[in-house]
Design a protein around this motif. Structure first.
Motif, PDB file in Angstrom:
ATOM      1  N   GLY A  10       0.809  -1.219   0.000  1.00  0.00           N
ATOM      2  CA  GLY A  10       0.000   0.000   0.000  1.00  0.00           C
ATOM      3  C   GLY A  10       0.838   1.262   0.000  1.00  0.00           C
ATOM      4  O   GLY A  10       1.877   1.326   0.655  1.00  0.00           O
ATOM      5  N   ALA A  11       0.394   2.271  -0.757  1.00  0.00           N
ATOM      6  CA  ALA A  11       1.089   3.558  -0.819  1.00  0.00           C
ATOM      7  C   ALA A  11       0.084   4.677  -1.049  1.00  0.00           C
ATOM      8  O   ALA A  11       0.322   5.594  -1.836  1.00  0.00           O
ATOM      9  N   GLY A  12      -1.048   4.597  -0.336  1.00  0.00           N
ATOM     10  CA  GLY A  12      -2.073   5.619  -0.458  1.00  0.00           C
ATOM     11  C   GLY A  12      -1.812   6.813   0.436  1.00  0.00           C
ATOM     12  O   GLY A  12      -0.681   7.056   0.875  1.00  0.00           O
ATOM     13  N   PHE A  13      -2.867   7.567   0.732  1.00  0.00           N
ATOM     14  CA  PHE A  13      -2.728   8.823   1.485  1.00  0.00           C
ATOM     15  C   PHE A  13      -2.128   8.596   2.865  1.00  0.00           C
ATOM     16  O   PHE A  13      -1.189   9.285   3.269  1.00  0.00           O
ATOM     17  N   GLN A  14      -2.676   7.632   3.618  1.00  0.00           N
ATOM     18  CA  GLN A  14      -2.176   7.398   4.975  1.00  0.00           C
ATOM     19  C   GLN A  14      -0.721   6.941   4.958  1.00  0.00           C
ATOM     20  O   GLN A  14       0.092   7.387   5.773  1.00  0.00           O
ATOM     21  N   ALA A  15      -0.389   6.083   4.012  1.00  0.00           N
ATOM     22  CA  ALA A  15       0.990   5.588   3.920  1.00  0.00           C
ATOM     23  C   ALA A  15       1.962   6.714   3.610  1.00  0.00           C
ATOM     24  O   ALA A  15       2.997   6.861   4.272  1.00  0.00           O
ATOM     25  N   THR A  16       1.646   7.519   2.612  1.00  0.00           N
ATOM     26  CA  THR A  16       2.587   8.550   2.188  1.00  0.00           C
ATOM     27  C   THR A  16       2.639   9.736   3.152  1.00  0.00           C
ATOM     28  O   THR A  16       3.692  10.365   3.308  1.00  0.00           O
ATOM     29  N   THR A  17       1.524  10.031   3.820  1.00  0.00           N
ATOM     30  CA  THR A  17       1.474  11.182   4.715  1.00  0.00           C
ATOM     31  C   THR A  17       2.095  10.892   6.077  1.00  0.00           C
ATOM     32  O   THR A  17       2.836  11.726   6.624  1.00  0.00           O
ATOM     33  N   ASN A  18       1.805   9.709   6.635  1.00  0.00           N
ATOM     34  CA  ASN A  18       2.230   9.420   8.004  1.00  0.00           C
ATOM     35  C   ASN A  18       3.170   8.229   8.141  1.00  0.00           C
ATOM     36  O   ASN A  18       4.188   8.308   8.832  1.00  0.00           O
ATOM     37  N   ILE A  19       2.838   7.115   7.494  1.00  0.00           N
ATOM     38  CA  ILE A  19       3.578   5.879   7.741  1.00  0.00           C
ATOM     39  C   ILE A  19       4.979   5.918   7.141  1.00  0.00           C
ATOM     40  O   ILE A  19       5.973   5.628   7.834  1.00  0.00           O
ATOM     41  N   PHE A  20       5.119   6.280   5.885  1.00  0.00           N
ATOM     42  CA  PHE A  20       6.441   6.289   5.256  1.00  0.00           C
ATOM     43  C   PHE A  20       7.418   7.242   5.956  1.00  0.00           C
ATOM     44  O   PHE A  20       8.562   6.864   6.231  1.00  0.00           O
ATOM     45  N   PRO A  21       7.014   8.492   6.248  1.00  0.00           N
ATOM     46  CA  PRO A  21       7.957   9.363   6.969  1.00  0.00           C
ATOM     47  C   PRO A  21       8.329   8.818   8.339  1.00  0.00           C
ATOM     48  O   PRO A  21       9.476   8.948   8.776  1.00  0.00           O
ATOM     49  N   ALA A  22       7.366   8.189   9.027  1.00  0.00           N
ATOM     50  CA  ALA A  22       7.653   7.605  10.337  1.00  0.00           C
ATOM     51  C   ALA A  22       8.573   6.400  10.213  1.00  0.00           C
ATOM     52  O   ALA A  22       9.403   6.146  11.095  1.00  0.00           O
ATOM     53  N   VAL A  23       8.437   5.665   9.146  1.00  0.00           N
ATOM     54  CA  VAL A  23       9.303   4.505   8.879  1.00  0.00           C
ATOM     55  C   VAL A  23      10.761   4.943   8.802  1.00  0.00           C
ATOM     56  O   VAL A  23      11.662   4.299   9.355  1.00  0.00           O
TER      57      VAL A  23
END
Length: 329
Positions: A10-23
């Motif tokens: 997954g790489a939708g809004f939640q992933a790109t906005t919060n999860i990826f930067p936190a990763v």
């Protein structure tokens, strides 16, 4: 910093906005990423500066990549089946909420994790937010005595993705419901007052936990709340604590002396905040809301034998509370 190799779906809004930067902050290396087509996966990896491999099919990714853990940030309706498949392949799994649409599905997920000797974690990031960790510390240490009651206000404009009460409860308000279970224990007594019309949701929920703690939620999803608001007040024997908008904690210690409390300086307030400077950049929000904390926790489970926070069993309790509230509407 040691980097852990984890596959993503997954790489939708939640992933790109919060999860990826936190990763990135948590020191996790994205070994591979699967979305509905490989081009979008490749574009997401490029934005992240990752050398991971892009896939247009998550099943193919899991066949070809050697990873122990998977992070799933897909559409809510798809996450249950994807997570179940990953668990059956023997992968540790982190899934954005909700994991399952009800307590029955949450139970099946937990059984699959146990059967395959792997761990499952749900993305209830508020358990890792510094303000709420402070509340948890005060409850556990009994520094202010026993906790007696709470009031939690959660208001947001969820109308673009929550067409009714059920969607709002399970896609947005679920975070504060899970937070209450984390702080006060399992909740099994609920009463609801409802003034909702379609996507305009307004609920007041009175609850009692098995621990004896009583509380209420003010839950609202309307365009009026385009400025999201979240506040928590907890009453103890010897004071109260207030959390304002996730970034401020006020601890009030009450007067324990006899006589006229107004006649002397016997009460005190402590203010706890995070610094706000240009040096914080854009990641301050990710730490204060708990995103970095939850992903760092998931990263560490690969070498940690301790019980994972927000595990499958905890998820059953949260989904059961959602079901109970909805049954009273």
């Amino acid at each position: 910093m040691k980097r852990n190799n984890i596959a993503f779906i997954g790489a939708g809004f939640q992933a790109t906005t919060n999860i990826f930067p936190a990763v990135i902050e948590a020191g996790i290396n994205i070994t591979a990423l699967a979305t509905r087509n490989s081009d979008s996966a490749k574009a997401a990896l490029t934005r992240l500066g990752s050398n991971g491999k892009a896939y247009g099919d998550y099943k193919l990714m899991l066949q070809q990549e050697t990873v122990d853990s998977v992070v799933i940030v897909a559409q809510p309706k798809d996450q249950y089946e994807i997570a179940l498949g990953c668990l059956e392949l023997g992968k540790n799994v982190f899934v954005e909420k909700p994991l399952g649409w009800n307590a029955a599905q949450a139970t099946l997920i937990n059984k699959a994790a146990i059967a395959n000797n792997v761990k499952v974690m749900v993305g209830f990031m508020k358990r890792f937010a510094p303000t709420y960790l402070k509340i948890k510390e005060l409850i556990d240490t009994k520094e202010l005595g026993e906790v007696r009651s709470f009031y939690l206000n959660f208001c947001v404009d969820g109308t673009p993705f929550c067409p009714d009460e059920e969607a709002f409860i399970k896609l947005a308000a679920i975070h504060v419901l899970d937070l209450a279970i984390y702080l006060f224990g399992d909740i099994d007594d609920v009463e609801v007052m409802n003034n909702s019309t379609g996507a305009l949701v307004n609920l007041v929920v009175a609850v009692k936990a098995k621990s004896g703690v009583v509380g209420s939620f003010n839950l609202s999803s309307m365009s009026a709340w385009s400025r999201e608001s979240e506040n928590l007040t907890v009453t103890f024997d010897d004071g109260f604590v207030q959390v304002e908008e996730i970034n401020k904690v006020i601890i009030h210690r009450s007067n324990k002396q006899t006589g006229k409390s107004f006649a002397s300086l016997t009460e005190s307030d402590e203010l706890h905040t995070a610094s706000l400077t240009p040096m914080s950049g854009s990641v301050r929000d990710l730490y204060l809301r708990g995103f970095v904390g939850e992903l760092a926790h998931f990263k560490n489970i690969q070498a940690d034998t301790n019980t994972i926070e927000t595990n499958g069993a905890e998820n059953i309790l949260t989904m059961a509370l959602c079901d109970l509230i909805l049954s009273k509407i």
